[in-house]
Design an enzyme around this catalytic site. Structure first.
Site, PDB file in Angstrom:
ATOM      1  N   ARG A  18     -18.306  11.682  -7.788  1.00  0.00           N
ATOM      2  CA  ARG A  18     -16.937  12.146  -7.634  1.00  0.00           C
ATOM      3  C   ARG A  18     -16.414  12.668  -8.974  1.00  0.00           C
ATOM      4  O   ARG A  18     -17.058  12.495 -10.004  1.00  0.00           O
ATOM      5  CB  ARG A  18     -16.049  11.026  -7.111  1.00  0.00           C
ATOM      6  CG  ARG A  18     -15.901   9.874  -8.080  1.00  0.00           C
ATOM      7  CD  ARG A  18     -15.246   8.665  -7.456  1.00  0.00           C
ATOM      8  NE  ARG A  18     -13.795   8.830  -7.375  1.00  0.00           N
ATOM      9  CZ  ARG A  18     -12.929   7.813  -7.370  1.00  0.00           C
ATOM     10  NH1 ARG A  18     -13.373   6.569  -7.420  1.00  0.00           N
ATOM     11  NH2 ARG A  18     -11.641   8.030  -7.281  1.00  0.00           N
ATOM     12  N   HIS A  43      -2.971  14.487  -8.951  1.00  0.00           N
ATOM     13  CA  HIS A  43      -2.976  14.528  -7.485  1.00  0.00           C
ATOM     14  C   HIS A  43      -2.888  13.111  -6.915  1.00  0.00           C
ATOM     15  O   HIS A  43      -2.076  12.827  -6.042  1.00  0.00           O
ATOM     16  CB  HIS A  43      -4.247  15.225  -6.983  1.00  0.00           C
ATOM     17  CG  HIS A  43      -4.600  14.945  -5.540  1.00  0.00           C
ATOM     18  ND1 HIS A  43      -3.935  15.526  -4.483  1.00  0.00           N
ATOM     19  CD2 HIS A  43      -5.531  14.132  -4.974  1.00  0.00           C
ATOM     20  CE1 HIS A  43      -4.453  15.088  -3.337  1.00  0.00           C
ATOM     21  NE2 HIS A  43      -5.417  14.239  -3.607  1.00  0.00           N
ATOM     22  N   GLU A  81      -2.418  -3.014  -4.079  1.00  0.00           N
ATOM     23  CA  GLU A  81      -1.762  -1.715  -3.914  1.00  0.00           C
ATOM     24  C   GLU A  81      -2.278  -0.966  -2.688  1.00  0.00           C
ATOM     25  O   GLU A  81      -1.498  -0.377  -1.939  1.00  0.00           O
ATOM     26  CB  GLU A  81      -1.964  -0.870  -5.185  1.00  0.00           C
ATOM     27  CG  GLU A  81      -1.569   0.600  -5.059  1.00  0.00           C
ATOM     28  CD  GLU A  81      -0.066   0.820  -4.956  1.00  0.00           C
ATOM     29  OE1 GLU A  81       0.701  -0.102  -5.299  1.00  0.00           O
ATOM     30  OE2 GLU A  81       0.334   1.918  -4.523  1.00  0.00           O
ATOM     31  N   THR A 119      -8.832  -7.411   9.822  1.00  0.00           N
ATOM     32  CA  THR A 119      -8.643  -6.003  10.148  1.00  0.00           C
ATOM     33  C   THR A 119      -9.171  -5.725  11.546  1.00  0.00           C
ATOM     34  O   THR A 119      -8.554  -4.992  12.331  1.00  0.00           O
ATOM     35  CB  THR A 119      -9.355  -5.110   9.112  1.00  0.00           C
ATOM     36  OG1 THR A 119      -9.042  -5.599   7.813  1.00  0.00           O
ATOM     37  CG2 THR A 119      -8.890  -3.681   9.229  1.00  0.00           C
ATOM     38  N   HIS A 154      -5.971  -3.451  -5.956  1.00  0.00           N
ATOM     39  CA  HIS A 154      -6.376  -3.751  -4.594  1.00  0.00           C
ATOM     40  C   HIS A 154      -5.210  -4.137  -3.689  1.00  0.00           C
ATOM     41  O   HIS A 154      -5.084  -3.591  -2.607  1.00  0.00           O
ATOM     42  CB  HIS A 154      -7.547  -4.718  -4.486  1.00  0.00           C
ATOM     43  CG  HIS A 154      -8.188  -4.513  -3.145  1.00  0.00           C
ATOM     44  ND1 HIS A 154      -9.032  -3.467  -2.894  1.00  0.00           N
ATOM     45  CD2 HIS A 154      -7.965  -5.111  -1.970  1.00  0.00           C
ATOM     46  CE1 HIS A 154      -9.323  -3.453  -1.610  1.00  0.00           C
ATOM     47  NE2 HIS A 154      -8.708  -4.436  -1.022  1.00  0.00           N
ATOM     48  N   ASP A 211      23.524  -2.521   7.182  1.00  0.00           N
ATOM     49  CA  ASP A 211      22.988  -1.715   6.077  1.00  0.00           C
ATOM     50  C   ASP A 211      21.984  -2.580   5.331  1.00  0.00           C
ATOM     51  O   ASP A 211      21.736  -3.725   5.700  1.00  0.00           O
ATOM     52  CB  ASP A 211      24.132  -1.271   5.131  1.00  0.00           C
ATOM     53  CG  ASP A 211      23.768  -0.014   4.350  1.00  0.00           C
ATOM     54  OD1 ASP A 211      22.656   0.033   3.794  1.00  0.00           O
ATOM     55  OD2 ASP A 211      24.584   0.927   4.307  1.00  0.00           O
ATOM     56  N   TRP A 221      -6.833   8.564 -11.960  1.00  0.00           N
ATOM     57  CA  TRP A 221      -5.623   7.771 -11.685  1.00  0.00           C
ATOM     58  C   TRP A 221      -5.825   6.316 -12.071  1.00  0.00           C
ATOM     59  O   TRP A 221      -4.867   5.563 -12.259  1.00  0.00           O
ATOM     60  CB  TRP A 221      -5.207   7.898 -10.213  1.00  0.00           C
ATOM     61  CG  TRP A 221      -5.859   6.917  -9.289  1.00  0.00           C
ATOM     62  CD1 TRP A 221      -7.087   7.027  -8.723  1.00  0.00           C
ATOM     63  CD2 TRP A 221      -5.315   5.670  -8.807  1.00  0.00           C
ATOM     64  NE1 TRP A 221      -7.349   5.936  -7.941  1.00  0.00           N
ATOM     65  CE2 TRP A 221      -6.283   5.096  -7.965  1.00  0.00           C
ATOM     66  CE3 TRP A 221      -4.107   5.001  -9.006  1.00  0.00           C
ATOM     67  CZ2 TRP A 221      -6.090   3.863  -7.320  1.00  0.00           C
ATOM     68  CZ3 TRP A 221      -3.922   3.767  -8.366  1.00  0.00           C
ATOM     69  CH2 TRP A 221      -4.904   3.219  -7.537  1.00  0.00           C
ATOM     70  N   SER A 235      11.379   1.070  -9.783  1.00  0.00           N
ATOM     71  CA  SER A 235      11.914   1.540  -8.507  1.00  0.00           C
ATOM     72  C   SER A 235      11.308   0.763  -7.339  1.00  0.00           C
ATOM     73  O   SER A 235      12.006   0.302  -6.440  1.00  0.00           O
ATOM     74  CB  SER A 235      11.636   3.038  -8.372  1.00  0.00           C
ATOM     75  OG  SER A 235      11.728   3.441  -7.041  1.00  0.00           O
ATOM     76  N   SER A 236       9.978   0.594  -7.372  1.00  0.00           N
ATOM     77  CA  SER A 236       9.309  -0.115  -6.278  1.00  0.00           C
ATOM     78  C   SER A 236       9.739  -1.563  -6.196  1.00  0.00           C
ATOM     79  O   SER A 236       9.961  -2.092  -5.105  1.00  0.00           O
ATOM     80  CB  SER A 236       7.792  -0.101  -6.479  1.00  0.00           C
ATOM     81  OG  SER A 236       7.307   1.187  -6.402  1.00  0.00           O
ATOM     82  N   HIS A 294     -14.481  -5.809  -6.423  1.00  0.00           N
ATOM     83  CA  HIS A 294     -15.425  -4.973  -5.670  1.00  0.00           C
ATOM     84  C   HIS A 294     -15.290  -3.496  -6.057  1.00  0.00           C
ATOM     85  O   HIS A 294     -16.110  -2.686  -5.670  1.00  0.00           O
ATOM     86  CB  HIS A 294     -15.282  -5.172  -4.148  1.00  0.00           C
ATOM     87  CG  HIS A 294     -14.015  -4.677  -3.546  1.00  0.00           C
ATOM     88  ND1 HIS A 294     -13.396  -5.289  -2.497  1.00  0.00           N
ATOM     89  CD2 HIS A 294     -13.236  -3.622  -3.841  1.00  0.00           C
ATOM     90  CE1 HIS A 294     -12.300  -4.629  -2.188  1.00  0.00           C
ATOM     91  NE2 HIS A 294     -12.183  -3.614  -2.986  1.00  0.00           N
ATOM     92  N   HIS A 295     -14.251  -3.177  -6.842  1.00  0.00           N
ATOM     93  CA  HIS A 295     -14.156  -1.827  -7.395  1.00  0.00           C
ATOM     94  C   HIS A 295     -15.021  -1.699  -8.646  1.00  0.00           C
ATOM     95  O   HIS A 295     -15.087  -0.643  -9.245  1.00  0.00           O
ATOM     96  CB  HIS A 295     -12.707  -1.497  -7.757  1.00  0.00           C
ATOM     97  CG  HIS A 295     -11.786  -1.495  -6.574  1.00  0.00           C
ATOM     98  ND1 HIS A 295     -11.526  -0.364  -5.839  1.00  0.00           N
ATOM     99  CD2 HIS A 295     -11.080  -2.485  -5.984  1.00  0.00           C
ATOM    100  CE1 HIS A 295     -10.685  -0.664  -4.857  1.00  0.00           C
ATOM    101  NE2 HIS A 295     -10.403  -1.943  -4.919  1.00  0.00           N
ATOM    102  N   TYR A 323      -3.273  -2.193  -0.014  1.00  0.00           N
ATOM    103  CA  TYR A 323      -2.664  -2.797   1.182  1.00  0.00           C
ATOM    104  C   TYR A 323      -1.179  -2.502   1.267  1.00  0.00           C
ATOM    105  O   TYR A 323      -0.614  -2.440   2.355  1.00  0.00           O
ATOM    106  CB  TYR A 323      -2.983  -4.291   1.256  1.00  0.00           C
ATOM    107  CG  TYR A 323      -4.446  -4.479   1.557  1.00  0.00           C
ATOM    108  CD1 TYR A 323      -4.914  -4.236   2.847  1.00  0.00           C
ATOM    109  CD2 TYR A 323      -5.356  -4.762   0.570  1.00  0.00           C
ATOM    110  CE1 TYR A 323      -6.262  -4.301   3.125  1.00  0.00           C
ATOM    111  CE2 TYR A 323      -6.717  -4.828   0.850  1.00  0.00           C
ATOM    112  CZ  TYR A 323      -7.164  -4.595   2.129  1.00  0.00           C
ATOM    113  OH  TYR A 323      -8.488  -4.639   2.403  1.00  0.00           O
TER     114      TYR A 323
END
Lengths: 526, 376
Positions: free
Chosen positions: A451, A78, A256, A329, A254, A107, A143, A170-171, A303-304, A258
């Site tokens: 979780r 997911h 990511e 922010t 992190h 273009d 994930w 791709s990205s 911080h994760h 943003y």
């Protein structure tokens, strides 16, 4: 000589190729943008379907429907589908459609690469989703794919790694294209500080992508060799370090997050001035705030990982750096409100979603600030409080901005106005249900529900039921959204070129829908 | 589909009618029973209120603007924009608020990192999916897994209503026991994948990581039973490895500790006796249900591609010494853990015998606890 002349003539009046091959071979930024957006919508519904099964199982305590192992596969895929298949391709689709137009170009700069970077994705996701049908099922380590757990997976694991590689390629190609387009294709007079904020935020996002996607590619490759080629990068028994993976992963992870939100800032900064009929308050400070956030995103990753057992100095540094993000922010939120202040506002669907974004993204920002406080994070970490936090910033943040931009630009894309009444219904249904879905999860987390669990103790029952009911309603609202989009493509009131009364920007000077090659002669920039 | 309908009817009915049954559901973080947990609770409330106040101001301004600055109210748009003063003000004020919040947070963090001068040490090891507690210097150690009643009720399609099970999913067979008012230091590690040891009333969680030893500590103020769960995704049964800590008075703790030592001594003697193969098989079924079933499944059929079947497997029907070896020492590079340290001689002998003579296997041999003891 004649052949040369012929092909030259062809070139002038050629439009889209006939038949379905148009979509395979297209190098047109608008066609590719459409492909990306349709792909993202399909992935959004697929990832949503997985979430529905998750919420069904969590509706009440006890295991009613699915095995815990399958539950873990669902939560893992997911997230991967929503992040890499939903939000990121949607933003790339919007960039494809809007960037060349917004800067007054014909273009994207690298059209063939553009085609390739899209067409990798369906194969990547076919492979990722195909793991559900392999021995051992889909990856089930979350994930975040932490070793050693993820290395215990079945045959799906190497396919997931290869799928991630393809998404990354791709990205990165998409990001290169964005940067090259912005630096080379601007109309004369379109200086960097005149670019619309959506262009600016994507410009910065593209650099983030190029910086971190290879880091993820490295991390998953190390996992692959640990599993199949007897290396021990992340195995303590072989002299490796499982925590090292987390550092590498979050050094990607992190920035990511943003990547998933900066383009949203740009969209909201375009929509609010339009419907407030007032220029954006503090354009340059918005640009600087976006750049500061991008910079800070590289120095806050741990911080994760406050609970992995870092030295005191490390925890203090990452706590302070993370808290600092609140400053730029905040600057953004204050600028949006000042833009609304003393405007002359109307509340069409794009504006509703933009305002919904500002309010609910800010709620997610508040819980983010709470999570930044390391000692408090020892309680919040890995609970539903975190689940609530990142769904507020990703669903009512990123996804809301995407919906806002679909309503905002779909009259331009299709030449048809969407049905305003249905749009308003969609907004209110989504907003009520999404809060019933995610707000109670704050309470669940604070009360102690971890979780990623398929079953829970009975005192968590009521809020889980609310959350599930909200989830089903939110899911149905998005089916309704698909219908609105379909209806708009099929027909509807003809849109004017300007579409919105207070709109400002080059896209509104083109016809609706725009010509196949957006600006064949560069517009004049005042 | 019928099952689905019933479920929803029952669920909705219980949501609205029997709030009493779940009366203890919480809205907020528990204050907890340690000095640290109270400090963390205070930090949490401080920042929560800071956010609420900022939220009221920010959202208040937005709502005011949305009511009074709308076109339908005849509002005419001003065209003002760009103000350096405003930008500086709303950069500096949040910065000051952040500093005010960072100071107490720093102090708490420094306190929490001071694990010195502890009175006792417990080593906590995470396994898929149970905890092991070792009392350092006391020669007491045991495993702690989900209690039998919860375990029965949580199986897919068990038809047991979880609300009839006391402390559903938050109960264990052997709780950790610690004394009140003593500084207990925990050393946390794991044997297979990363776990995270969390009791909300103590105020923290800490990851248990294979190959690493993390440190944390508590001083609990009041006796009682405190419950928590593994907080880091650790595989299929991540949701089913709770933590229960019984905090006893010093005297009660001393009695408990002595009992544990006696029981351990008795168990050592018992291991030498030979058992009837039928008795072994009977015991083995229990051990299998508690330790093997999550991966190898109830009938030993396994999960294709991830967890091999025991039914008809080359190992469970082949050489018995190889079979004992893999159960005691595990298989490197797979999820198969070594159970040498997790199970007693009797339990190991029983589960090997059970696997060879049940689950569709009919080898007919058995192994005695004494033979296992020799292999250690």
């Amino acid at each position: 000589m004649t052949t040369v002349t012929d092909s030259h003539d062809d070139h002038h009046d050629h439009g889209p190729a006939k038949g379905w091959m148009r979509w395979i071979t297209t190098t047109n930024h608008k066609d590719i943008g459409t492909l990306y957006l349709v792909f993202a919508l399909i992935m959004f519904m697929l990832g949503g379907a997985m979430a529905m099964i998750i919420r069904l199982e969590l509706f009440q305590p006890g295991l009613q429907f699915i095995d815990p192992g399958f539950f873990n596969q669902l939560t893992t895929v997911h997230a991967l589908v929503m992040i890499f298949g939903g939000v990121m391709p949607a933003f790339v689709g919007l960039a494809n459609w809007m960037l060349p137009i917004m800067i007054g170009g014909p273009d994207m700069a690298l059209p063939r690469m553009n085609n390739w970077s899209f067409w990798i994705l369906p194969f990547a996701f076919a492979m990722l989703l195909g793991t559900f049908f392999m021995d051992g099922g889909a990856p089930a380590g979350g994930w975040t794919i932490y070793p050693p757990l993820v290395l215990q997976g079945g045959n799906g694991f190497p396919f997931m790694v290869f799928a991630i590689h393809m998404m990354g390629i791709s990205s990165v190609m998409g990001a290169i294209n964005v940067i090259v387009t912005i630096l080379n294709m601007r109309a004369p007079g379109m200086t960097l500080m005149k670019m619309p904020l959506f262009v600016w935020t994507w410009f910065i996002t593209a650099y983030l992508l190029i910086a971190v996607m290879p880091v993820l590619a490295g991390a998953v490759t190390m996992l692959l060799t640990d599993r199949f080629f007897d290396t021990s990068f992340f195995s303590a028994a072989g002299g490796g370090d499982p925590v090292l993976f987390q550092h590498i992963f979050w050094f990607f992870g992190h920035p990511e997050v943003y990547i998933l939100i900066l383009p949203a800032f740009g969209i909201v900064s375009s929509i609010i001035p339009t419907f407030a009929r007032k220029p954006l308050f503090g354009y340059s400070s918005m640009v600087y705030a976006t750049s500061s956030i991008a910079f800070l995103s590289f120095i806050v990753w741990a911080h994760h990982m406050f609970t992995v057992g870092m030295p005191l100095e490390g925890e203090l540094f990452f706590m302070y750096a993370t808290m600092l993000i609140a400053v730029p922010t905040g600057v953004k939120v204050f600028n949006w409100i000042s833009t609304m202040w003393k405007g002359s506002m109307t509340f069409e669907t794009p504006m509703l979603f933009a305002i919904g974004f500002v309010i609910m993204f800010t709620i997610g920002g508040f819980s983010g600030l709470m999570l930044a406080i390391a000692p408090a994070d020892f309680q919040y970490h890995d609970t539903y409080f975190v689940v609530a936090h990142f769904h507020y910033v990703l669903v009512t943040g990123a996804v809301y901005s995407i919906m806002a931009s679909v309503y905002y630009w779909i009259p331009k894309w299709t030449g048809n106005m969407y049905d305003e009444k249905l749009g308003q219904w969609h907004f209110w249904l989504s907003t009520v249900s999404v809060n019933v879905l995610f707000f109670p999860q704050h309470f669940l987390g604070l009360a102690g529900m971890p979780r990623r669990i398929p079953d829970y103790s009975v005192q968590f029952t009521e809020f889980n039921m609310w959350s599930s009911i909200g989830g089903f309603a939110f899911g149905l609202s998005q089916v309704f959204f698909c219908y609105i989009v379909y209806k708009t493509i099929k027909g509807g009131e003809k849109a004017t070129d300007e579409v919105w009364e207070g709109a400002d920007g080059l896209e509104w000077t083109l016809s609706s829908p725009p010509p196949y090659h957006s600006f064949t002669t560069a517009p004049e920039i005042k | 589909m019928n099952k689905l309908k019933q479920l929803f009817a029952a669920g909705i009915a219980s949501t609205f009618m029997s709030s009493v049954a779940y009366a203890e559901y919480g809205l907020n973080m528990p204050v907890g029973v340690t000095e640290t947990s109270r400090q963390i609770y205070d930090l949490h409330m401080l920042i929560l209120w800071v956010c609420v106040v900022i939220g009221v101001v920010v959202f208040g301004a937005m709502i005011y603007s949305m009511i009074y600055h709308r076109k339908s109210q005849g509002a005419v748009a001003s065209q003002f924009h760009e103000s350096m003063t405003a930008e500086i003000v709303w950069t500096v004020i949040p910065f000051i608020i952040l500093i005010v919040m960072a100071i107490p947070a720093t102090n708490v963090l420094i306190d929490m990192h001071d694990g010195s001068e502890s009175d006792m040490t417990v080593k906590v090891t995470g396994y898929q999916w149970k905890w092991r507690y070792e009392y350092i210097g006391e020669d007491v150690s045991f495993f702690s897994s989900l209690d039998a009643k919860s375990n029965e009720a949580r199986q897919v399609g068990s038809d047991i209503d979880p609300s009839t099970v006391e402390n559903y999913l938050l109960n264990v067979d052997h709780p950790l026991v610690i004394p009140v008012g003593k500084k207990v230091r925990f050393l946390l590690t794991a044997s297979d994948v990363i776990h995270s040891w969390w009791v909300p009333d103590f105020g923290w969680k800490k990851d248990a990581i294979p190959g690493f030893v993390n440190e944390a500590w508590v001083v609990v103020d009041e006796p009682g039973v405190y419950r928590g769960q593994c907080a880091e995704l650790c595989g299929r049964d991540h949701g089913f490895m709770p933590i229960v800590v019984e905090v006893k008075t010093e005297a009660d703790y001393a009695i408990w500790l002595a009992d544990q030592k006696n029981a351990a001594a008795a168990a050592k003697l018992a291991a030498i006796e030979d058992l009837d193969p039928r008795e072994l098989k009977r015991k083995g079924k229990k051990v299998y249900r508690a330790n093997c079933v999550a991966c190898h499944q109830k009938k030993g059929e396994g999960v294709p591609g991830v967890f091999p079947a025991i039914k008809g497997s080359a190992i469970a029907t082949g050489d018995i010494n190889e079979h004992i070896n893999i159960i005691m020492n595990g298989k490197a590079g797979t999820a198969m853990a070594g159970f040498k340290d997790q199970l007693s001689d009797v339990e190991l002998a029983a589960v090997v015998t059970y696997q060879r003579n049940s689950l569709g296997n009919k080898v007919g041999d058995a192994v005695q606890p004494a033979e296992i003891a020799v292999l250690r």
